[in-house]
Design an enzyme around this catalytic site. Structure first.
Site, PDB file in Angstrom:
ATOM      1  N   LYS A  53       6.613  13.097   6.220  1.00  0.00           N
ATOM      2  CA  LYS A  53       5.909  12.784   5.049  1.00  0.00           C
ATOM      3  C   LYS A  53       4.611  12.515   5.204  1.00  0.00           C
ATOM      4  O   LYS A  53       4.351  11.375   5.398  1.00  0.00           O
ATOM      5  CB  LYS A  53       6.551  12.166   3.826  1.00  0.00           C
ATOM      6  N   THR A  59       3.962  -1.395   1.357  1.00  0.00           N
ATOM      7  CA  THR A  59       4.994  -0.276   1.486  1.00  0.00           C
ATOM      8  C   THR A  59       5.984  -0.335   2.556  1.00  0.00           C
ATOM      9  O   THR A  59       7.042   0.008   2.586  1.00  0.00           O
ATOM     10  CB  THR A  59       4.009   1.058   1.673  1.00  0.00           C
ATOM     11  N   GLY A  60       5.243  -0.961   3.851  1.00  0.00           N
ATOM     12  CA  GLY A  60       6.335  -1.193   4.675  1.00  0.00           C
ATOM     13  C   GLY A  60       7.408  -2.038   4.546  1.00  0.00           C
ATOM     14  O   GLY A  60       8.490  -1.740   5.011  1.00  0.00           O
ATOM     15  N   SER A  61       7.212  -3.073   3.826  1.00  0.00           N
ATOM     16  CA  SER A  61       8.116  -3.751   3.324  1.00  0.00           C
ATOM     17  C   SER A  61       9.126  -3.235   2.518  1.00  0.00           C
ATOM     18  O   SER A  61      10.578  -3.502   2.588  1.00  0.00           O
ATOM     19  CB  SER A  61       7.502  -5.140   2.461  1.00  0.00           C
ATOM     20  N   SER A  75       0.724   0.416   4.846  1.00  0.00           N
ATOM     21  CA  SER A  75       0.333  -1.065   4.323  1.00  0.00           C
ATOM     22  C   SER A  75       1.755  -1.943   4.536  1.00  0.00           C
ATOM     23  O   SER A  75       2.616  -1.388   4.538  1.00  0.00           O
ATOM     24  CB  SER A  75      -0.285  -1.118   3.006  1.00  0.00           C
ATOM     25  N   LEU A 132      -2.965  11.809   0.387  1.00  0.00           N
ATOM     26  CA  LEU A 132      -4.504  11.958   0.239  1.00  0.00           C
ATOM     27  C   LEU A 132      -4.914  12.990   1.322  1.00  0.00           C
ATOM     28  O   LEU A 132      -5.959  13.629   1.448  1.00  0.00           O
ATOM     29  CB  LEU A 132      -5.020  10.697   0.535  1.00  0.00           C
ATOM     30  N   GLU A 166       4.339   0.354  11.856  1.00  0.00           N
ATOM     31  CA  GLU A 166       2.879  -0.108  12.323  1.00  0.00           C
ATOM     32  C   GLU A 166       2.113  -0.247  10.998  1.00  0.00           C
ATOM     33  O   GLU A 166       2.064   0.650  10.078  1.00  0.00           O
ATOM     34  CB  GLU A 166       2.469   1.205  12.778  1.00  0.00           C
ATOM     35  N   CYS A 191      -6.507   0.557  11.341  1.00  0.00           N
ATOM     36  CA  CYS A 191      -5.575  -0.322  11.246  1.00  0.00           C
ATOM     37  C   CYS A 191      -5.983  -1.614  12.262  1.00  0.00           C
ATOM     38  O   CYS A 191      -5.727  -2.770  11.980  1.00  0.00           O
ATOM     39  CB  CYS A 191      -4.112  -0.058  11.542  1.00  0.00           C
TER      40      CYS A 191
HETATM   41  P1  NAD Z   1       0.199   3.093   2.329  1.00  0.00           P
HETATM   42  O1  NAD Z   1       1.098   2.047   2.522  1.00  0.00           O
HETATM   43  O2  NAD Z   1      -0.267   3.015   0.735  1.00  0.00           O
HETATM   44  O3  NAD Z   1       1.035   4.480   2.397  1.00  0.00           O
HETATM   45  C1  NAD Z   1       1.302   4.866   3.444  1.00  0.00           C
HETATM   46  C2  NAD Z   1       2.612   6.170   3.360  1.00  0.00           C
HETATM   47  O4  NAD Z   1       3.472   5.594   2.525  1.00  0.00           O
HETATM   48  C3  NAD Z   1       1.918   7.420   2.379  1.00  0.00           C
HETATM   49  O5  NAD Z   1       2.486   8.524   3.073  1.00  0.00           O
HETATM   50  C4  NAD Z   1       2.436   6.953   1.176  1.00  0.00           C
HETATM   51  O6  NAD Z   1       2.745   8.253   0.420  1.00  0.00           O
HETATM   52  C5  NAD Z   1       3.789   6.283   1.492  1.00  0.00           C
HETATM   53  N1  NAD Z   1       4.290   5.518   0.375  1.00  0.00           N
HETATM   54  C6  NAD Z   1       3.858   5.011  -0.525  1.00  0.00           C
HETATM   55  N2  NAD Z   1       4.830   4.212  -1.211  1.00  0.00           N
HETATM   56  C7  NAD Z   1       5.993   4.425  -0.786  1.00  0.00           C
HETATM   57  C8  NAD Z   1       7.335   4.189  -0.901  1.00  0.00           C
HETATM   58  N3  NAD Z   1       7.606   3.426  -1.882  1.00  0.00           N
HETATM   59  N4  NAD Z   1       8.382   4.661  -0.257  1.00  0.00           N
HETATM   60  C9  NAD Z   1       7.939   5.396   0.982  1.00  0.00           C
HETATM   61  N5  NAD Z   1       6.759   5.623   1.301  1.00  0.00           N
HETATM   62  C10 NAD Z   1       5.890   5.381   0.270  1.00  0.00           C
HETATM   63  O7  NAD Z   1      -0.769   3.145   3.290  1.00  0.00           O
HETATM   64  P2  NAD Z   1      -2.198   4.044   3.361  1.00  0.00           P
HETATM   65  O8  NAD Z   1      -3.056   3.556   2.237  1.00  0.00           O
HETATM   66  O9  NAD Z   1      -1.808   5.311   3.483  1.00  0.00           O
HETATM   67  O10 NAD Z   1      -2.619   3.705   4.811  1.00  0.00           O
HETATM   68  C11 NAD Z   1      -3.415   2.515   4.866  1.00  0.00           C
HETATM   69  C12 NAD Z   1      -2.572   1.292   5.551  1.00  0.00           C
HETATM   70  O11 NAD Z   1      -1.911   1.730   6.978  1.00  0.00           O
HETATM   71  C13 NAD Z   1      -3.404   0.145   6.083  1.00  0.00           C
HETATM   72  O12 NAD Z   1      -2.962  -1.031   5.698  1.00  0.00           O
HETATM   73  C14 NAD Z   1      -3.555   0.352   7.649  1.00  0.00           C
HETATM   74  O13 NAD Z   1      -3.760  -0.841   8.214  1.00  0.00           O
HETATM   75  C15 NAD Z   1      -2.151   0.877   7.936  1.00  0.00           C
HETATM   76  N6  NAD Z   1      -2.332   1.507   9.183  1.00  0.00           N
HETATM   77  C16 NAD Z   1      -1.529   1.158  10.313  1.00  0.00           C
HETATM   78  C17 NAD Z   1      -1.566   1.651  11.370  1.00  0.00           C
HETATM   79  C18 NAD Z   1      -0.940   1.046  12.666  1.00  0.00           C
HETATM   80  O14 NAD Z   1      -0.712   1.827  13.712  1.00  0.00           O
HETATM   81  N7  NAD Z   1      -0.543   0.124  12.574  1.00  0.00           N
HETATM   82  C19 NAD Z   1      -2.403   3.109  11.423  1.00  0.00           C
HETATM   83  C20 NAD Z   1      -3.049   3.524  10.303  1.00  0.00           C
HETATM   84  C21 NAD Z   1      -2.689   2.760   9.261  1.00  0.00           C
END
Ligand code: NAD
Length: 496
Positions: A177, A234-236, A231, A181, A252, A286
């Protein structure tokens, strides 16, 4: 431009018929509409991936056979590099040369994992020496099953490649998925995989919103492994979903990475790497080195040069030649970054440069790069990820003080250190609590080297052979290699 879901080798409309708009961040115009998957579509995609894994040929092919598909996908990406780069600029806003760079890296990632898939045919089995010679034991690696991958918007195709390439190399099938955006290049990846002849169900791509499509994918019992980039909040949620039925999970997440510059560093080099470390990709990185610690001896001179050079950064539409800083990805992101700068000011920080809408750019989510000083150590600007072109800079006097500030964070994705003293950079690199440490540079990333964070920046590593391990289970096969009775109730000499 594609707009449908790719499930079981077919382009399909979402079952509930929903769509969402895709906006060009440089013009604020809606230029496309894409299918919004819901739980029903995600279920169909997971079931297709399940069939392809449980009954299909994919996990049973040799690594060399899978590698042929991966190389064909790499070739497909390269053949369409110009078109894919353009889509990335329209979707994300980044400058075209950076998009071209990403697309080249994405193709390279498929080639790299093709190489590892080939190695899986002979080098991945290991014999274990056991203390009891009646037994022989070996360790084999097998695909973990169906992988559910959820990715962000900052490097749309590259983040897809970081997950799809190792998962397919390992023999997994998957559902990806992309971010709502930036969904367009992921759909093209499906088309490229289709043209490469990938069997139906091996790779399924569902576009949709986080709560409507991401969460059902994280919750789906048919998924064996979740791979998430995004983020921390969401990761949590993804990790909590994985916990319900003990799915494997790799995360990540975000960062607030420090960059320590000692006073023996070359100021011009330092200025260039500081700028690249936080302004590249509009700071939506990130691993961006967003907290810069500069030793007192060069602080004033470095600041003067940094402000001067930052003022020269060309801001504009990613398609305009010479643009170094495009718009932020969305209205929401633009608002968040502006609010973070305002909050920093209220907390006592000084905006030494930028942070305003640039003159002459009335439309689009454009923002001048910002340099903040006097940022209180307990303020959100110093402790929280801003995810925009905003750098916080503070002076330090001793190595111990710099390392202390650098490590005083709940994140631990990356860090950088600059000095001409190799012993010092090596010492500091080892004392920084981060998964990636750059010496005398910031941000260069190689597919061969592990990527991932300490602390709240994540769990597990992507890229390199570690990225492949993410999609593999480890199995021991132990043989009782003698006719002798075990002796628990059958005694020596007796036969059944
Ligand atoms: P986000 O957490 O808002 O969204 C990431 C993805 O999760 C999107 O596809 C979104 O649709 C999906 N999502 C949102 N809610 C969800 C849910 N409840 N269950 C499952 N999936 C869901 O993050 P973002 O704004 O797209 O990206 C920015 C963040 O990503 C920043 O915190 C950045 O540091 C991090 N990031 C980390 C790395 C890394 O390798 N560590 C790389 C790129 C970005």
């Amino acid at each position: 431009m594609r707009s449908e879901l790719y499930i079981d080798g077919k382009w399909v409309r979402p079952l509930k018929g929903g769509t969402f708009d895709v906006v060009n961040p440089a013009t604020e115009e809606v230029f496309h509409t894409v299918a919004a998957a819901t739980a029903e579509d995600v279920d169909a995609a997971v079931k297709a991936a399940r069939r392809a894994f449980d009954a299909g040929e994919w996990p049973r092919l040799s690594g060399a056979e899978r590698a042929k598909y991966l190389r064909a996908i790499a070739e497909g990406i390269r053949t369409r590099q110009a078109e894919l780069s353009k889509l990335e600029v329209l979707d994300n806003g980044k400058p075209l040369p950076e998009a071209e760079w990403d697309i080249g890296d994405a193709a390279g990632c498929f080639d790299f994992y093709a190489g590892l898939a080939e190695q899986m045919d002979n080098g991945f089995e290991e014999t274990i020496a056991l203390p009891d010679e009646r037994f022989s034991s070996k360790v084999v690696k097998e695909p973990v099953g169906v992988a559910g991958a959820i990715i962000p918007w900052n490097y749309p195709l590259l983040m897809a490649a970081w997950k799809v390439a190792p998962a397919l190399a390992a023999g997994c099938t998957m559902v990806l998925k992309p971010s709502e955006l930036t969904p367009l290049t992921a759909l093209e990846l499906a088309a490229i995989a289709d043209e490469a002849g990938l069997p139906p169900g091996v790779l399924n791509i569902v576009t949709g919103l986080g709560a409507e499509a991401g969460q059902p994918l994280a919750d789906h019992p048919g998924v064996d492994k979740l791979a998430f980039t995004g983020s921390v909040p969401t990761g949590s949620k993804v990790m909590a979903a994985a916990a319900k039925d003990i799915k494997r999970v790799s995360l990540e997440l975000g960062g607030k990475s420090p960059f320590i510059v000692f006073d023996d560093a070359d100021i011009e080099q330092a200025v260039e790497w500081i700028m690249f470390g936080i302004f590249w990709n509009q700071g939506q990185v990130c691993s961006a080195t967003s907290r810069v610690l500069v030793q007192e001896g060069i602080y004033a001179r470095l600041m003067a040069r940094l402000i001067e050079e930052t003022g020269k950064i060309a801001i504009g539409n990613g398609f305009d030649a010479g643009t170094l800083l495009g718009p932020l990805v969305s209205e929401r992101q633009y608002g968040q970054v502006r609010r973070a700068i305002a909050a920093a000011r209220e907390a006592g920080a000084t905006v030494a440069y930028g942070g305003e809408r640039p003159d002459g750019l009335g439309k689009g989510y454009f923002l001048q790069p910002a340099i903040l000083t006097d940022v209180p150590l307990d303020s959100a600007a110093w402790t929280e990820e801003i995810f925009g072109p905003v750098v916080c800079i503070r002076p330090f006097s001793t190595e111990e003080e710099a390392v202390g500030h650098a490590n005083d964070s709940r994140f631990g994705l990356a860090a950088a250190v600059m000095s001409r003293d190799d012993a010092r950079t090596e010492r500091v690199a080892r004392s920084l609590r981060a998964g990636i440490v750059w010496i005398n540079c910031s941000q260069p990333t190689f597919t061969e080297a592990p990527w991932g964070g300490y602390k709240q920046s994540g769990i597990g590593r992507e890229l390199g052979r570690w990225g492949l391990e993410n999609y593999l289970e480890t199995k021991q096969i132990t043989r009782y290699a003698t006719d002798q009775p075990w002796g628990w109730y059958l005694k020596e000499g007796a036969s059944a």
